[in-house]
Write a protein that holds these residues in place. Structure first.
Motif: not given
Length: 154
Positions: A3-7, A39-60
């Motif tokens: 429920d975060s603003p980025w989502t 998909m209802t049971a899956t949450e999406f997160e961004i790993e390393h959001p502060d690092d443009p080179d390492r940031a990526r969306i991951v499925a939790n």
């Protein structure tokens, strides 16, 4: 984090990716109803959001394990011609023949193995979806703003 603003910023992108990803679901072992439950049971997160080179969306997918037993009950209504709805002919997902074989003890493996296989397949497919979502955001020039919004939430 769901429920975060980025989502909230990616709702339209998710709808587009959902439509584009439909063909991948058809090719998978899951029906569209089963995919919706996953998909209802899956949450999406961004790993390393502060690092443009390492940031990526991951499925939790921590919660996916809890819904795996329910997948057998979803989308198993019979459609035209006796084919289970949402299932493709020749599919490895079982269907009526698989149920009969299982009842006769000819299923070749217990439900624990089947559940583990389904969980692995769900994890792989949700990560493919996450990769597609990130690619979509990148191609539309929105990835950096989404990543930065996630970084400020940490």
């Amino acid at each position: 984090m769901s429920d975060s603003p980025w989502t909230d910023r990616i709702v339209g992108a998710r709808m587009t990716v959902d439509q584009e990803f439909t063909s991948r679901i058809v090719e998978s072992q899951f029906s569209s109803q089963q995919w919706s439950l996953i998909m209802t049971a899956t949450e999406f997160e961004i790993e390393h959001p502060d690092d443009p080179d390492r940031a990526r969306i991951v499925a939790n997918t921590e919660k996916v394990e809890q819904i795996i037993p329910e997948l057998e009950n979803v989308g198993t209504g019979m459609g035209m011609g006796g084919q289970p709805q949402g299932q493709q002919g020749g599919s490895s997902s079982g269907g009526v023949l698989g149920s009969i074989k299982g009842a006769l003890g000819l299923g070749g493996g217990d439900s624990g193995d089947s559940h583990a296989e389904q969980e692995r397949a769900a994890e792989q497919l949700t990560q493919e979806y996450a990769d597609e979502l990130q690619s979509h955001l990148e191609s539309n020039g929105r990835w950096d703003s989404v990543r930065q919004a996630a970084a400020t939430e940490e």
